[in-house]
Scaffold this motif. Structure first.
Motif, mmCIF file in Angstrom:
data_model
loop_
_atom_site.group_PDB
_atom_site.id
_atom_site.type_symbol
_atom_site.label_atom_id
_atom_site.label_comp_id
_atom_site.label_asym_id
_atom_site.label_seq_id
_atom_site.Cartn_x
_atom_site.Cartn_y
_atom_site.Cartn_z
ATOM 1 N N TYR A 176 0.992 -1.182 -0.082
ATOM 2 C CA TYR A 176 -0.107 0.288 -0.271
ATOM 3 C C TYR A 176 0.943 1.268 -0.015
ATOM 4 N N ASN A 177 2.145 1.242 0.443
ATOM 5 C CA ASN A 177 2.880 2.320 0.529
ATOM 6 C C ASN A 177 4.288 1.768 0.446
ATOM 7 N N LEU A 178 4.975 2.256 -1.029
ATOM 8 C CA LEU A 178 6.240 1.819 -1.235
ATOM 9 C C LEU A 178 7.401 2.375 -0.202
ATOM 10 N N LYS A 179 6.977 3.828 0.296
ATOM 11 C CA LYS A 179 8.003 4.398 1.146
ATOM 12 C C LYS A 179 8.085 3.608 2.312
ATOM 13 N N LYS A 180 7.206 2.764 2.828
ATOM 14 C CA LYS A 180 7.194 1.857 3.859
ATOM 15 C C LYS A 180 8.035 0.372 3.811
ATOM 16 N N SER A 181 8.687 0.525 2.564
ATOM 17 C CA SER A 181 9.238 -0.899 2.237
ATOM 18 C C SER A 181 10.469 -0.877 2.962
ATOM 19 N N SER A 182 10.815 -2.141 3.527
ATOM 20 C CA SER A 182 11.900 -2.175 4.263
ATOM 21 C C SER A 182 13.140 -3.150 3.631
#
Length: 568
Positions: free
Chosen positions: A5-11
Motif C-alpha cells: 500500500y505504501n512503497l515508502k514503508k518498504s523495508s
C-alpha cells in the motif's frame, strides 16, 4: 520487502534461505518474516525495475509478499531454489520427516491415538441389528482408498458387497458414514459405472439393503452432488448416475456443487481480488462476486442442509459425486456437524476430519500440492470445509467449543507438512509410510495449545440438537480473517473472539489470585503472610483448631502461650 500500500514503508534487510524456511530480517525495525517452504504456492519473477529484480511469493495460507533483490542473478538463484524446495519430488523429502519438536516437549507418539474409527462408530451405537462391520477390506483388497474397517447393512452378503464394489468407480461401494439416533443414516460411495444403460443387480440389492436398515421410512434419497450436466457427460465415459427405473424406492436429487477445477479457478480469482493494489469499494465487491467463491460456499451449505433435514425427519441418504472423496466428504461432514453436537467440540471436529476425510480417502497430497505433480489435481476442497464451518460459527457463536484460531491453525498445518497428519492420499498410504512412528501428529501439538482454541461463548447445555442455518445469500460472508489476515497495510480491526478470550483469561487470573489471598491470611489477626511465610503455615492443634486454618508464627506462640515452642 515491499509494502503493497505504501512503497515508502518498504523495508531493507537480509534474505536468508535455509533448508526449511525463507527468512527476511529487517535490522532497523528488528523484525523477522518467516516463510515455510511448504507453504509456498507459487513463485513468480516480475519484470526488472530500477531498484532490482522483484520476486512475488504467494502462499497457501493466503500470504502474498514481494522481495526486490538488487542483482538479477541472485534473484534467479533464489527463484529456482524455492521452486525445488517448495515442491519436493519424493514424499520422503517432506518437512514432517525431518521436523523435530525442539521448542515444545511433545513426544512423537502424542496425538496419533486420539482417534479410533471403531470407537467412533460405537459412539453411534454401531454395530447393531441393522449395521455390521465387514473385514473384506482388512488388507485393502476391496477398495484401497477406503479404511480397513467398513460398516455395511447386516443383510448384505459378501456377493452383494463384491458386486457393488465392482460397479462403483474406484471400488468405492456404499458404506455407512453417520448413523442418527432415529436410525436414519448418511451413507457414501462413488458414481456407478452405469454408462447409458448398464445395470448391476448386486448394486441394486445393496441400495435396497441400505433402505431396509431404516424401519421409519419407505424410501431413501440418493444425492448426486454434481451438476446434472456433469453427471450426464460422465455417462459417455461409461460412468454416470443411478437409473431410477432400476432402483426401487429411491428419490434421486442433483444438487449442483461444481468440480475441483471450477473451485480452483474461483479461489484464484478471489485471491487476485484481495491482492488489488488500490481497490475501490465497487471493484472489490465486483471481484468477490465474479470469483463465485461465496456462491460455491452457499451451494455446499445448501446441499449439506438438505441432507441434514432429510436425516432429521428419519429418511436415509446415500451421497456421491464422481469418485466420492471431494464433494462427498464436504457434505457428509457438514451434515453431521449440523446434526450432532459432539462434532461441534474440539475432539468431535477432529474425529469428523479423521473419519470423513482421512479414513475415507480425501487426496490431501494431491489436492494441497505437497509434491511436484499435476497442478490440475490441486483444489481448495478442504479450505471450503473450513470456510463453511466458519460460516456456521458466525451464525451460532455459542454452540461451537472451538474458535476462529482453531480453524486457521488447522488450515495452516494442512499445507505446512510439519506434521504427518495430512500427508498421503488415503489410510493405506499413511500406514505404508509409517507416519505414526516417523512423524509428529497435529492433534498432539494442538492438545498442547488447547487454551488458544477455546470459544469463550461456548455453552454446551444450550447447544441445540440440530443447527438450522439461515442460508440466504446476504448471510454468507467473506472471511476476512482467512483471506486478508496478512494485510499489514490496512489498520486491523480487533478480533472480538480474541478480546473475549483475553477477558476470560484475565477474569480467571483474578479469581485465582482472590483464592490465593484467602488462603494467605492469619485467621486470628488477619495479617497477610509474606511470600517467605507462605510455606510455613501452621495448623492449630486440638481445641485451638479452626478447621486447620493456618496462622502466623506470632499468633501461634501467643495462642499456645509458649515462647520456647519450636516451630518450623
Amino acid at each position: 520487502m515491499l509494502d503493497r500500500y505504501n512503497l515508502k514503508k518498504s523495508s531493507a534487510g537480509t534474505l536468508y534461505l535455509t533448508a526449511t524456511h525463507l527468512i527476511f530480517v529487517d535490522p532497523d525495525s528488528k523484525k523477522e518474516t518467516w516463510i515455510l517452504h511448504m507453504h509456498i504456492a507459487t513463485v513468480e519473477k516480475l519484470p526488472l525495475t530500477a531498484t532490482g529484480s522483484p520476486l512475488l511469493i504467494r502462499c497457501k495460507t493466503f500470504m502474498s509478499i514481494t522481495f526486490v533483490i538488487p542483482r538479477e542473478r541472485d534473484c534467479h538463484e533464489v527463484y529456482t531454489t524455492l521452486l525445488q524446495l517448495s515442491q519436493p519430488v519424493h514424499i520422503e523429502d517432506l518437512y514432517c520427516f525431518r521436523y523435530t519438536s525442539s521448542c515444545e516437549d511433545i513426544p512423537k507418539s502424542a496425538g496419533w491415538n486420539f482417534f479410533d474409527l471403531q470407537a467412533e462408530y460405537q459412539r453411534m451405537r454401531v454395530p447393531n441389528d441393522q449395521w455390521c462391520i465387514t473385514l473384506l477390506n482388512q488388507v485393502y483388497e476391496l477398495c484401497d482408498t477406503y479404511p480397513r474397517y467398513l460398516y455395511v447393512p447386516s443383510s448384505s452378503s459378501t456377493a452383494i458387497l463384491l458386486g457393488s464394489s465392482r460397479f462403483r468407480s474406484k471400488g468405492r461401494l456404499p458404506v455407512l458414514s453417520y448413523l442418527h439416533k432415529n436410525k436414519a443414516a448418511i451413507c457414501r460411495c462413488s458414481q456407478p459405472l452405469s454408462g447409458f444403460s448398464a445395470r448391476c443387480l448386486e448394486d441394486e440389492k445393496m441400495l435396497n439393503c441400505v433402505l431396509r436398515t431404516n424401519p421409519n421410512a419407505s424410501y431413501m434419497y440418493v444425492v448426486d452432488t454434481r451438476p446434472r450436466i456433469n453427471a450426464m457427460a460422465n455417462r459417455a465415459t461409461g460412468k454416470g448416475y443411478e437409473n431410477e427405473n432400476f432402483y426401487e424406492n429411491i428419490k434421486f436429487q442433483f444438487l449442483g456443487i461444481e468440480n475441483i477445477h471450477v473451485m480452483r479457478n474461483s479461489l484464484t480469482k478471489l485471491i487476485e481480488t484481495c491482492e488489488m493494489k488500490s481497490p475501490s469499494m465497487s471493484s472489490f465487491l465486483n471481484g468477490v462476486e465474479s470469483s463465485g467463491w461465496l456462491k460455491h460456499i452457499k451451494s455446499i451449505l445448501d446441499t449439506s442442509w438438505f441432507i441434514a433435514q432429510a436425516v432429521e425427519v428419519g429418511v436415509s441418504v446415500l451421497i456421491h459425486c464422481s469418485d466420492g472423496w471431494d464433494r462427498t466428504a464436504q457434505v457428509c461432514s457438514l451434515a453431521a456437524l449440523m446434526l450432532d453436537p459432539y462434532y461441534r467440540t474440539i475432539q468431535g471436529f477432529q474425529a469428523l476430519v479423521e473419519k470423513d476425510w482421512l479414513c475415507f480417502g480425501h487426496k490431501f497430497t494431491d489436492r494441497i500440492g505437497h509434491l511436484s505433480g499435476d497442478p490440475k489435481e490441486i483444489s481448495p476442497v478442504f479450505t471450503q470445509l473450513v470456510d463453511c464451518t466458519w460460516q456456521l460459527t458466525q451464525q451460532f457463536p455459542s454452540v461451537f467449543q472451538f474458535n476462529e484460531c482453531f480453524l486457521l491453525t488447522l488450515h495452516d498445518h494442512l499445507s505446512s507438512c510439519q506434521f504427518g497428519t495430512f500427508v498421503g492420499n488415503c489410510e493405506k498410504d499413511r500406514i505404508d509410510l509409517r507416519l505414526n512412528e516417523r512423524t509428529f501428529s497435529l492433534w498432539g501439538y494442538m492438545a498442547n495449545h488447547m487454551k488458544e482454541y477455546m470459544n469463550p461463548l461456548y455453552c454446551a447445555e444450550k447447544s441445540p440438537e440440530i443447527l438450522k442455518p439461515n442460508l440466504s445469500p446476504q448471510v454468507i460472508r467473506f472471511w476476512r480473517g482467512m483471506y486478508c489476515r496478512f494485510e499489514g497495510g490496512v489498520h486491523p480491526r480487533e478480533n472480538l473472539g480474541d478480546l473475549l478470550l483475553a477477558t476470560v483469561d484475565h477474569s480467571n487470573s483474578l479469581e485465582d489470585h482472590f483464592k490465593f489471598l484467602q488462603k494467605c491470611h492469619c485467621w486470628k489477626c488477619g495479617d497477610v503472610f509474606c511470600t517467605r511465610c507462605i510455606d510455613k503455615h501452621i495448623p492449630l492443634p486440638g481445641h485451638l483448631s479452626q478447621c486447620a486454618v493456618p496462622v502466623c508464627r506470632h499468633c501461634y506462640r501467643k495462642l499456645t502461650r509458649s515462647t520456647s515452642l519450636d516451630t518450623p
